[in-house]
Design a protein around this motif. Structure first.
Motif, short mmCIF file in Angstrom:
data_model
loop_
_atom_site.label_atom_id
_atom_site.label_comp_id
_atom_site.label_asym_id
_atom_site.label_seq_id
_atom_site.Cartn_x
_atom_site.Cartn_y
_atom_site.Cartn_z
N ALA A 170 23.16 -0.58 -7.62
CA ALA A 170 22.05 0.00 -8.38
C ALA A 170 21.59 -0.93 -9.48
O ALA A 170 20.42 -0.90 -9.88
CB ALA A 170 22.49 1.34 -8.99
N GLY A 171 22.48 -1.76 -9.97
CA GLY A 171 22.12 -2.69 -11.03
C GLY A 171 23.23 -3.68 -11.28
O GLY A 171 24.37 -3.47 -10.83
N VAL A 172 22.91 -4.74 -11.97
CA VAL A 172 23.87 -5.78 -12.33
C VAL A 172 23.66 -6.15 -13.79
O VAL A 172 22.54 -6.38 -14.23
CB VAL A 172 23.71 -7.05 -11.46
N VAL A 173 24.77 -6.18 -14.54
CA VAL A 173 24.78 -6.75 -15.89
C VAL A 173 25.49 -8.09 -15.77
O VAL A 173 26.69 -8.13 -15.49
CB VAL A 173 25.50 -5.85 -16.90
N ALA A 174 24.76 -9.17 -15.95
CA ALA A 174 25.30 -10.51 -15.79
C ALA A 174 25.52 -11.13 -17.16
O ALA A 174 24.60 -11.20 -17.97
CB ALA A 174 24.34 -11.37 -14.97
N VAL A 175 26.75 -11.60 -17.41
CA VAL A 175 27.11 -12.21 -18.69
C VAL A 175 27.29 -13.71 -18.47
O VAL A 175 28.20 -14.12 -17.74
CB VAL A 175 28.40 -11.59 -19.27
N GLU A 176 26.45 -14.51 -19.10
CA GLU A 176 26.46 -15.95 -18.89
C GLU A 176 26.45 -16.67 -20.23
O GLU A 176 25.56 -16.48 -21.05
CB GLU A 176 25.23 -16.38 -18.07
N VAL A 177 27.46 -17.52 -20.46
CA VAL A 177 27.60 -18.21 -21.75
C VAL A 177 26.67 -19.41 -21.87
O VAL A 177 26.29 -19.78 -22.98
CB VAL A 177 29.08 -18.63 -21.95
N ASP A 178 26.27 -20.00 -20.74
CA ASP A 178 25.39 -21.17 -20.77
C ASP A 178 23.96 -20.70 -21.00
O ASP A 178 23.39 -20.00 -20.15
CB ASP A 178 25.50 -21.93 -19.45
N PRO A 179 23.32 -21.06 -22.12
CA PRO A 179 21.99 -20.53 -22.42
C PRO A 179 20.92 -20.95 -21.43
O PRO A 179 19.98 -20.19 -21.16
CB PRO A 179 21.69 -21.07 -23.83
N VAL A 180 21.05 -22.14 -20.86
CA VAL A 180 20.07 -22.59 -19.87
C VAL A 180 20.16 -21.73 -18.61
O VAL A 180 19.14 -21.28 -18.06
CB VAL A 180 20.29 -24.08 -19.53
N LEU A 181 21.38 -21.50 -18.14
CA LEU A 181 21.56 -20.69 -16.94
C LEU A 181 21.19 -19.23 -17.19
O LEU A 181 20.61 -18.58 -16.31
CB LEU A 181 23.01 -20.78 -16.46
N ALA A 182 21.51 -18.71 -18.38
CA ALA A 182 21.17 -17.33 -18.70
C ALA A 182 19.66 -17.13 -18.70
O ALA A 182 19.15 -16.10 -18.23
CB ALA A 182 21.76 -16.95 -20.06
N ALA A 183 18.93 -18.11 -19.21
CA ALA A 183 17.47 -18.00 -19.26
C ALA A 183 16.84 -18.11 -17.89
O ALA A 183 15.81 -17.48 -17.59
CB ALA A 183 16.91 -19.08 -20.18
N GLU A 184 17.45 -18.89 -17.00
CA GLU A 184 16.87 -19.13 -15.68
C GLU A 184 17.17 -18.04 -14.68
O GLU A 184 16.39 -17.81 -13.74
CB GLU A 184 17.38 -20.47 -15.13
#
Length: 315
Positions: free
Chosen positions: A81-95
């Motif tokens: 139904a949904g995904v909460v993705a936690v990413e420490v790398d700001p470039v990857l999080a933005a993309e």
């Protein structure tokens, strides 16, 4: 800490292959680093196998740690139904939201939701995850960074009681330790602490060739099904203190290893006998119920208090 919410369809998706992963990383100027434990999955069959083994469905909101370029995220959005993705790398999080939008297309019927948190998973609190807008997470499914895999798993299980299950990809040796049975060579702190939260088992092996760059070690899948923790008068923090003490000097008997915890070897023996545990045993012989019994005896017989503010991290 940043968050972004994206809608996408629950349909089969063009997942990322080896060429896609390298091209995307090149466009972003991303070079995988050992510091962040970055090894990107490039095989669509592997990520779909992980999703199938996790058993997530349209009633689940998945918490994913370290989504990287989005290989597993895309496969999860086909089912959850949904995904909460936690990413420490700001470039990857933005993309990541842009990658999902591009790969899933615009023709939508039933849009699952993706929320991206640009943050360190060890520093994310329940308010961050629950406030992300994708719903309350029910399952943890992740290719965990190898260097922090055990702490991340234990911290999230502690902080997010809504997680009913977990399926994580970790270094093969770590998978063995997490799922180890009492008395085995691999049994130790991670085994006992994971067993506090649920029933743990190995869920398959993953070869090195499905990653870019290929790691120097094999990987394994570990599945955890949440259950109620053991009943304890002393509480989790006190039990974990006993676990840490018992394995800090794992070649010693419990009488000797727990002397510092109890105040002396004689007091440790008193607590062990009150718990019905042979003082001559070593820590690897006790299951989680045995450690609970020792901690409760320390609390009830010796009057020991749990260490204030003790975290779930392994010693």
């Amino acid at each position: 800490m940043s968050g972004e919410l994206v809608d996408g369809p629950r349909e089969r998706t063009a997942l990322l292959g080896p060429v896609d992963v390298r091209a995307l990383a090149g466009r972003l100027g991303v070079r995988p680093t050992k510091t962040l434990g970055q090894n990107f999955v490039t095989d669509a069959g592997t990520v779909r196998r992980i999703v199938r083994r996790a058993g997530v469905g349209p009633e689940d909101v998945v918490l994913e740690v370290g989504p990287g370029l989005g290989s597993l995220t895309l496969a999860l959005l086909e089912e959850a139904a949904g995904v909460v993705a936690v990413e420490v790398d700001p470039v990857l999080a933005a993309e990541l939201p842009r990658t999902v939008a591009a790969r899933r297309g615009a023709d939508e019927a039933v849009p699952p939701r993706l929320a991206v948190l640009g943050a360190d998973a060890l520093r994310v609190g329940p308010e961050d995850v629950l406030g992300a807008g994708a719903g309350t997470p029910t399952a943890l499914v992740a290719n965990l960074p190898y260097n922090v895999a055990v702490p991340v798993l234990l911290v999230l299980l502690q902080r997010l009681p809504s997680l009913r299950s977990a399926l994580v990809m970790v270094q093969a040796e770590v998978a063995e330790r997490l799922a180890a049975e009492p008395g085995s060579r691999a049994y130790g702190v991670p085994s006992v602490k994971a067993a506090w939260y649920g029933d743990v088992e190995r869920a398959g092996a993953v070869g090195r060739t499905v990653f870019w760059p290929a790691p120097n070690v094999d990987s394994g899948l570990v599945a955890l099904r949440r259950r109620e923790p053991p009943a304890s008068t002393a509480g989790r923090e006190a039990v974990f203190a006993v676990v840490d003490a018992a394995f800090a000097q794992r070649r010693k008997t419990l009488r000797a290893a727990l002397a510092g915890w109890a105040g002396s070897a004689a007091r440790a023996e008193e607590a062990l006998r009150a718990a019905g545990v042979d003082p001559g045993l070593r820590g690897e012989r006790l299951d989680v119920a045995g450690f609970v019994a020792v901690a409760d005896a320390g609390h009830d017989v010796l009057g020991l208090a749990a260490p204030a503010g003790r975290d779930v991290l392994p010693g």
